[in-house]
Design a protein around this motif. Sequence first.
Motif: not given
Length: 145
Positions: A2, A6, A57, A60-61, A63-68, A93
């Motif tokens: 990617t 973020h 929140q 959670d963001w 954690h989501e950043a770990r993938q994308v 991360f």
Amino acid sequence: MTRTIHILNGPNLNLLGKRQPEIYGADTLADVEAQCRAVAAEFGLECILLQSNHEGQIIDWIHEARQVAAGIIINPAAFTHTSVAIMDALNTFEGPVLEVHISNVHKRESFRHHSYVSLRAEGVIAGFGIDGYALAMRRMGSLVG
Ligand code: CA2
């Protein structure tokens, strides 16, 4: 791999440019996003800017950043000085993390001198106003190649 960075912002930063301009300046988060996007483009990067007043929140963001995400630029605002949970999330991360503060936290109250996030961040920028975000994006361009 990617190419998205973020840019995460903590509590009350939604008021940037709308309150206390003597401390935080007259520019808004939309201005920050535009400036970061211009720098990111120089490096073939994209960016997403997010802001929340809620600690969970932000976690959670992260954690989501770990993938994308290739990297995280974060101004955790007051959570900087209190949140072991945000530090723990950032420790999960794998990419670079840069910490930004609009004001010079070291010139302010002593409770702002300690940052949990600095224990994880590759670098910290403080006191450059909103220019700190674009400077961090430039550094991120070097770090992620
Ligand atoms: O200087 C920074 O960027 C801070 O992270 C800002 C936080 C503060 O708690 C940190 O110690 C340093 C406060 C954010 C408040 O944002 C506002 C923006 C405009 C108007 C009112 C508040």
